[in-house]
Design an enzyme around this catalytic site. Structure first.
Site, PDB file in Angstrom:
ATOM      1  N   ASP A 159       0.911  -1.421   0.095  1.00  0.00           N
ATOM      2  CA  ASP A 159      -0.109  -0.164  -0.006  1.00  0.00           C
ATOM      3  C   ASP A 159       0.631   1.086  -0.026  1.00  0.00           C
ATOM      4  N   CYS A 200     -14.827 -10.195 -17.085  1.00  0.00           N
ATOM      5  CA  CYS A 200     -16.030  -9.588 -16.600  1.00  0.00           C
ATOM      6  C   CYS A 200     -16.997  -9.951 -17.498  1.00  0.00           C
ATOM      7  N   CYS A 249     -23.428  -0.791  -6.524  1.00  0.00           N
ATOM      8  CA  CYS A 249     -22.634   0.062  -5.918  1.00  0.00           C
ATOM      9  C   CYS A 249     -23.514   1.055  -5.428  1.00  0.00           C
ATOM     10  N   CYS A 278     -16.798   6.627  -3.038  1.00  0.00           N
ATOM     11  CA  CYS A 278     -16.771   5.175  -2.613  1.00  0.00           C
ATOM     12  C   CYS A 278     -16.985   5.231  -1.126  1.00  0.00           C
ATOM     13  N   CYS A 318     -19.192  -4.498  -3.789  1.00  0.00           N
ATOM     14  CA  CYS A 318     -18.718  -4.772  -5.146  1.00  0.00           C
ATOM     15  C   CYS A 318     -18.036  -5.849  -5.325  1.00  0.00           C
ATOM     16  N   CYS A 351     -19.694 -10.149  -6.775  1.00  0.00           N
ATOM     17  CA  CYS A 351     -18.767 -10.768  -8.076  1.00  0.00           C
ATOM     18  C   CYS A 351     -19.006 -11.954  -8.195  1.00  0.00           C
TER      19      CYS A 351
HETATM   20  C1  B12 Z   1      -6.176   4.475  -3.062  1.00  0.00           C
HETATM   21  C2  B12 Z   1      -6.424   3.016  -2.802  1.00  0.00           C
HETATM   22  C3  B12 Z   1      -7.798   2.799  -2.463  1.00  0.00           C
HETATM   23  C4  B12 Z   1      -8.995   3.876  -2.797  1.00  0.00           C
HETATM   24  C5  B12 Z   1      -9.264   4.019  -4.408  1.00  0.00           C
HETATM   25  C6  B12 Z   1      -9.732   2.798  -5.094  1.00  0.00           C
HETATM   26  C7  B12 Z   1      -9.435   2.860  -6.377  1.00  0.00           C
HETATM   27  N1  B12 Z   1     -10.280   2.037  -6.941  1.00  0.00           N
HETATM   28  O1  B12 Z   1      -8.811   3.573  -7.247  1.00  0.00           O
HETATM   29  C8  B12 Z   1     -10.231   3.652  -1.797  1.00  0.00           C
HETATM   30  C9  B12 Z   1     -10.156   4.253  -0.571  1.00  0.00           C
HETATM   31  C10 B12 Z   1     -11.652   4.004  -2.522  1.00  0.00           C
HETATM   32  C11 B12 Z   1      -9.849   2.148  -1.713  1.00  0.00           C
HETATM   33  C12 B12 Z   1     -11.076   1.222  -1.537  1.00  0.00           C
HETATM   34  C13 B12 Z   1     -10.616  -0.272  -1.427  1.00  0.00           C
HETATM   35  N2  B12 Z   1      -9.325  -0.601  -1.512  1.00  0.00           N
HETATM   36 CO1  B12 Z   1      -7.803   0.132  -1.809  1.00  0.00          CO
HETATM   37  N3  B12 Z   1      -5.894   0.881  -2.681  1.00  0.00           N
HETATM   38  C14 B12 Z   1      -5.919   2.032  -2.863  1.00  0.00           C
HETATM   39  C15 B12 Z   1      -4.274   1.819  -3.130  1.00  0.00           C
HETATM   40  C16 B12 Z   1      -3.510   2.370  -1.816  1.00  0.00           C
HETATM   41  C17 B12 Z   1      -3.841   2.690  -4.212  1.00  0.00           C
HETATM   42  C18 B12 Z   1      -4.940   2.264  -5.508  1.00  0.00           C
HETATM   43  C19 B12 Z   1      -4.689   3.308  -6.532  1.00  0.00           C
HETATM   44  O2  B12 Z   1      -3.682   3.821  -6.930  1.00  0.00           O
HETATM   45  N4  B12 Z   1      -5.762   3.827  -7.262  1.00  0.00           N
HETATM   46  C20 B12 Z   1      -5.696   4.399  -8.433  1.00  0.00           C
HETATM   47  C21 B12 Z   1      -6.512   3.576  -9.610  1.00  0.00           C
HETATM   48  C22 B12 Z   1      -6.536   4.669 -10.899  1.00  0.00           C
HETATM   49  O3  B12 Z   1      -5.504   2.546  -9.780  1.00  0.00           O
HETATM   50  P1  B12 Z   1      -5.920   1.060  -9.514  1.00  0.00           P
HETATM   51  O4  B12 Z   1      -7.001   0.816  -8.482  1.00  0.00           O
HETATM   52  O5  B12 Z   1      -4.751   0.339  -9.280  1.00  0.00           O
HETATM   53  O6  B12 Z   1      -6.450   0.615 -11.090  1.00  0.00           O
HETATM   54  C23 B12 Z   1      -5.777   0.193 -11.932  1.00  0.00           C
HETATM   55  C24 B12 Z   1      -6.261  -0.608 -12.726  1.00  0.00           C
HETATM   56  O7  B12 Z   1      -7.695  -0.404 -12.921  1.00  0.00           O
HETATM   57  C25 B12 Z   1      -5.771  -0.485 -14.022  1.00  0.00           C
HETATM   58  N5  B12 Z   1      -6.333  -1.272 -15.160  1.00  0.00           N
HETATM   59  C26 B12 Z   1      -6.334  -2.802 -15.119  1.00  0.00           C
HETATM   60  N6  B12 Z   1      -7.059  -3.089 -16.273  1.00  0.00           N
HETATM   61  C27 B12 Z   1      -7.671  -2.187 -16.774  1.00  0.00           C
HETATM   62  C28 B12 Z   1      -8.533  -2.084 -17.937  1.00  0.00           C
HETATM   63  C29 B12 Z   1      -9.056  -0.829 -18.378  1.00  0.00           C
HETATM   64  C30 B12 Z   1      -9.715  -0.666 -19.500  1.00  0.00           C
HETATM   65  C31 B12 Z   1      -8.619   0.538 -17.715  1.00  0.00           C
HETATM   66  C32 B12 Z   1      -9.065   1.598 -18.157  1.00  0.00           C
HETATM   67  C33 B12 Z   1      -7.547   0.414 -16.657  1.00  0.00           C
HETATM   68  C34 B12 Z   1      -7.475  -0.799 -16.030  1.00  0.00           C
HETATM   69  O8  B12 Z   1      -5.320   0.582 -14.380  1.00  0.00           O
HETATM   70  C35 B12 Z   1      -5.326   1.444 -12.954  1.00  0.00           C
HETATM   71  C36 B12 Z   1      -3.829   1.878 -12.768  1.00  0.00           C
HETATM   72  O9  B12 Z   1      -3.028   0.794 -12.872  1.00  0.00           O
HETATM   73  C37 B12 Z   1      -3.989   0.458  -3.397  1.00  0.00           C
HETATM   74  C38 B12 Z   1      -2.439   0.025  -3.002  1.00  0.00           C
HETATM   75  C39 B12 Z   1      -1.705   0.239  -4.146  1.00  0.00           C
HETATM   76  N7  B12 Z   1      -0.428   0.838  -3.692  1.00  0.00           N
HETATM   77  O10 B12 Z   1      -1.814  -0.004  -5.333  1.00  0.00           O
HETATM   78  C40 B12 Z   1      -4.857  -0.296  -2.248  1.00  0.00           C
HETATM   79  C41 B12 Z   1      -5.606  -1.347  -2.623  1.00  0.00           C
HETATM   80  C42 B12 Z   1      -6.106  -1.305  -4.204  1.00  0.00           C
HETATM   81  N8  B12 Z   1      -7.089  -1.530  -2.200  1.00  0.00           N
HETATM   82  C43 B12 Z   1      -7.248  -2.695  -1.843  1.00  0.00           C
HETATM   83  C44 B12 Z   1      -8.461  -2.992  -0.895  1.00  0.00           C
HETATM   84  C45 B12 Z   1      -8.711  -4.518  -0.548  1.00  0.00           C
HETATM   85  C46 B12 Z   1      -9.607  -1.963  -0.960  1.00  0.00           C
HETATM   86  C47 B12 Z   1     -10.798  -2.395  -0.553  1.00  0.00           C
HETATM   87  C48 B12 Z   1     -11.864  -3.750  -0.975  1.00  0.00           C
HETATM   88  C49 B12 Z   1     -11.047  -2.284   1.061  1.00  0.00           C
HETATM   89  C50 B12 Z   1     -12.626  -2.241   1.328  1.00  0.00           C
HETATM   90  N9  B12 Z   1     -13.147  -3.340   1.574  1.00  0.00           N
HETATM   91  O11 B12 Z   1     -13.309  -1.279   1.651  1.00  0.00           O
HETATM   92  C51 B12 Z   1     -11.807  -1.192  -1.377  1.00  0.00           C
HETATM   93  C52 B12 Z   1     -12.223  -1.511  -2.643  1.00  0.00           C
HETATM   94  C53 B12 Z   1     -12.925  -0.525  -3.584  1.00  0.00           C
HETATM   95  C54 B12 Z   1     -12.664  -0.570  -5.026  1.00  0.00           C
HETATM   96  N10 B12 Z   1     -13.698  -1.232  -5.611  1.00  0.00           N
HETATM   97  O12 B12 Z   1     -11.385  -0.409  -5.669  1.00  0.00           O
HETATM   98  C55 B12 Z   1      -6.479  -3.871  -2.231  1.00  0.00           C
HETATM   99  C56 B12 Z   1      -6.977  -4.388  -3.426  1.00  0.00           C
HETATM  100  C57 B12 Z   1      -6.700  -5.747  -3.523  1.00  0.00           C
HETATM  101  C58 B12 Z   1      -7.136  -6.401  -4.772  1.00  0.00           C
HETATM  102  N11 B12 Z   1      -7.374  -7.756  -4.952  1.00  0.00           N
HETATM  103  O13 B12 Z   1      -7.613  -5.878  -5.954  1.00  0.00           O
HETATM  104  C59 B12 Z   1      -4.960  -2.852  -2.634  1.00  0.00           C
HETATM  105  C60 B12 Z   1      -4.212  -3.523  -3.743  1.00  0.00           C
HETATM  106  C61 B12 Z   1      -4.352  -2.901  -1.049  1.00  0.00           C
HETATM  107  C62 B12 Z   1      -3.684  -4.055  -0.912  1.00  0.00           C
HETATM  108  N12 B12 Z   1      -2.193  -3.869  -0.666  1.00  0.00           N
HETATM  109  O14 B12 Z   1      -3.968  -5.272  -1.003  1.00  0.00           O
HETATM  110  N13 B12 Z   1      -8.631   1.709  -2.148  1.00  0.00           N
HETATM  111  S1  SF4 Z   2     -19.178  -8.172 -10.356  1.00  0.00           S
HETATM  112 FE1  SF4 Z   2     -17.095  -9.174 -10.788  1.00  0.00          FE
HETATM  113  S2  SF4 Z   2     -17.396 -10.029 -12.796  1.00  0.00           S
HETATM  114 FE2  SF4 Z   2     -18.958  -8.767 -12.652  1.00  0.00          FE
HETATM  115  S3  SF4 Z   2     -18.482  -6.755 -13.695  1.00  0.00           S
HETATM  116 FE3  SF4 Z   2     -17.929  -6.699 -11.330  1.00  0.00          FE
HETATM  117  S4  SF4 Z   2     -15.950  -7.390 -11.111  1.00  0.00           S
HETATM  118 FE4  SF4 Z   2     -16.701  -7.961 -13.138  1.00  0.00          FE
HETATM  119  S1  SF4 Z   3     -16.287  -0.413  -2.421  1.00  0.00           S
HETATM  120 FE1  SF4 Z   3     -17.348  -0.900  -4.017  1.00  0.00          FE
HETATM  121  S2  SF4 Z   3     -19.586  -1.031  -3.821  1.00  0.00           S
HETATM  122 FE2  SF4 Z   3     -18.671  -0.035  -1.967  1.00  0.00          FE
HETATM  123  S3  SF4 Z   3     -18.981   2.083  -2.577  1.00  0.00           S
HETATM  124 FE3  SF4 Z   3     -17.109   1.527  -3.152  1.00  0.00          FE
HETATM  125  S4  SF4 Z   3     -17.066   1.079  -5.231  1.00  0.00           S
HETATM  126 FE4  SF4 Z   3     -19.025   1.001  -4.496  1.00  0.00          FE
END
Ligand code: B12
Ligand code: SF4
Ligand code: SF4
Length: 349
Positions: A129, A184, A194, A210, A240, A244
């Site tokens: 993280d 998906c 959501c 979120c 979310c 799934c």
């Molecule tokens: C900031 C952060 C958050 C933020 C923002 C989340 C987000 N979705 O961006 C908040 C506080 C909302 C959050 C929530 C949660 N988080 Co969080 N979070 C982080 C953190 C510190 C950085 C993520 C980040 O950079 N986000 C910015 C976005 C743009 O990047 P990204 O999410 O990595 O998305 C990438 C993919 O989408 C990718 N991508 C891949 N395929 C595709 C396809 C297309 C078409 C596109 C456009 C992009 C794409 O591109 C993006 C950039 O690489 C990471 C740890 C880390 N250093 O990575 C943990 C992390 C992502 N979180 C984690 C967890 C467990 C959660 C929660 C489940 C916790 C909870 N139960 O409440 C929720 C899940 C919410 C969700 N649906 O994402 C885990 C995820 C594990 C996993 N299996 O994915 C991580 C990796 C922490 C860990 N060390 O395990 N989180």
């Molecule tokens: S619920 Fe799971 S399989 Fe369905 S769209 Fe979301 S991430 Fe993909």
């Molecule tokens: S964790 Fe997933 S379902 Fe819950 S508010 Fe965030 S994006 Fe929506």
């Protein structure tokens, strides 16, 4: 090279790490592009460290002098579903009811890094993280799983109930291919489920909407228009992931530290929370758990929102007691909002 990878895998297995795979330093452009767009649109909310990282140009390639490989790991934390909270209780997300994963996983990463440094003379920096590293992107690149519409990395063996972490090293290791066939497809259950419409069609989550962000990372008042949509979530949100279809196959965690669930069935009594009078009481109850991240102030703020959404009039009294006792304006305002919502009469005209 493969001998070293095998050694890493064996060590990982002995540390109860469920997946260890290697990614190359080069990520597909979609990852960095998505991250830049996401920060550019302000989706990171108040998580300024994410924007700062972009501004400083810090990324996985800058953390050690000659980075060559990214070791990505996944640790399954799944445990049985929580019981449904009663009207005077709130829900805590699965990951937060057990010992803080940062501490547990850091211990495992240290062991791997030590082996790289002492046995192979390599450099190693590890992150769970905390670093300027897109952990999901590397996990997808290494084949830990694929990124779903909810943006979580979904693995074939454990669904998305895996924590991710990375070790960046100057040791050359052959990258693994991503062979997962999970996708998906036409599913969009997470988008539809959501409650705050935080998930976009384009595989991103707007953190500002979120519940996970609003209950854990956000420090100030919760935007009034989002409060009614937050339901009974006190800390984090699992919706979310719960919906799934790939998560049906999850097996319980093997990690001893994650087996000991420290919060009764992942629900908390709102009455008890609203009565926590000071930081000492708060720490006595929650020390060592991720819940301490919000501090007492944040958790009580969330408890007020959940109480306001509960429809349970028996919570009006504990809320009024909090209003009478608290000097903190944030808590005052949230408690008043909750009382107002609970006692509002439907229009009779
Ligand atoms: C900031 C952060 C958050 C933020 C923002 C989340 C987000 N979705 O961006 C908040 C506080 C909302 C959050 C929530 C949660 N988080 Co969080 N979070 C982080 C953190 C510190 C950085 C993520 C980040 O950079 N986000 C910015 C976005 C743009 O990047 P990204 O999410 O990595 O998305 C990438 C993919 O989408 C990718 N991508 C891949 N395929 C595709 C396809 C297309 C078409 C596109 C456009 C992009 C794409 O591109 C993006 C950039 O690489 C990471 C740890 C880390 N250093 O990575 C943990 C992390 C992502 N979180 C984690 C967890 C467990 C959660 C929660 C489940 C916790 C909870 N139960 O409440 C929720 C899940 C919410 C969700 N649906 O994402 C885990 C995820 C594990 C996993 N299996 O994915 C991580 C990796 C922490 C860990 N060390 O395990 N989180
Ligand atoms: S619920 Fe799971 S399989 Fe369905 S769209 Fe979301 S991430 Fe993909
Ligand atoms: S964790 Fe997933 S379902 Fe819950 S508010 Fe965030 S994006 Fe929506």
């Amino acid at each position: 090279m493969s001998d070293r990878k095998n050694e890493l895998i064996l060590l990982a297995q002995s540390l109860q790490i469920d997946v260890l795979r290697v990614a190359s330093m080069r990520l597909a452009p979609k990852h960095q592009d998505t991250f830049e767009r996401w920060v550019g649109e302000g989706c990171h909310g108040e998580m300024n460290y994410l924007a700062g990282r972009l501004a400083d140009g810090r990324h996985a390639g800058t953390v050690i002098p000659e980075p060559r490989s990214v070791i990505t790991i996944g640790v399954n934390y799944y445990h049985e579903p929580r019981r449904q909270p009663a009207s005077d209780e709130g829900a805590v997300s699965r990951y937060a009811v057990m010992r803080d994963y940062h501490k547990v996983i850091t211990g495992k990463l240290k062991r791997i890094a030590r082996m790289i440094e002492t046995q192979w003379g390599g450099a190693a920096r590890y992150y769970v993280d905390t670093g300027p590293v897109l952990e999901r992107a590397f996990a997808e690149s290494a084949g830990v799983g694929y990124v779903g519409r909810n943006t979580c990395v979904v693995s074939e063996t454990h669904g998305s109930w895996i924590f991710l972490a990375v070790i960046i090293t100057d040791i050359e290791l052959a990258p693994d291919e991503n062979t997962t066939t999970l996708r998906c497809g036409t599913c969009r259950r997470c988008i539809d489920a959501c409650p705050t419409a935080a998930i976009s069609e384009g595989y991103t989550v707007d953190a500002r909407r979120c519940i996970s962000y609003l209950t854990i990372e956000h420090r100030g008042p919760v935007p009034v228009e989002l409060r009614p949509l937050m339901g009974n979530w006190l800390f984090g949100c699992d919706i979310c992931q719960d919906v799934c279809p790939h998560n049906g196959r999850a097996l319980p965690t093997r990690v001893e530290d994650f087996k000991k669930i420290r919060i009764g069935e992942a629900v908390l009594s709102l009455r008890e929370l609203l009565a926590i009078a000071d930081d000492a009481q708060f720490l006595e109850r929650f020390a060592g758990l991720p819940l301490t991240r919000t501090k007492r102030r944040g958790l009580l703020r969330n408890a007020c929102v959940v109480a306001g959404n509960s429809g349970d009039l028996s919570l009006v009294e504990p809320l009024r007691e909090l209003i009478g006792r608290e000097a903190d304006e944030l808590l005052q305002e949230h408690a008043q909002w909750a009382v107002g919502r609970l006692t509002a009469r439907p229009c009779q005209c």
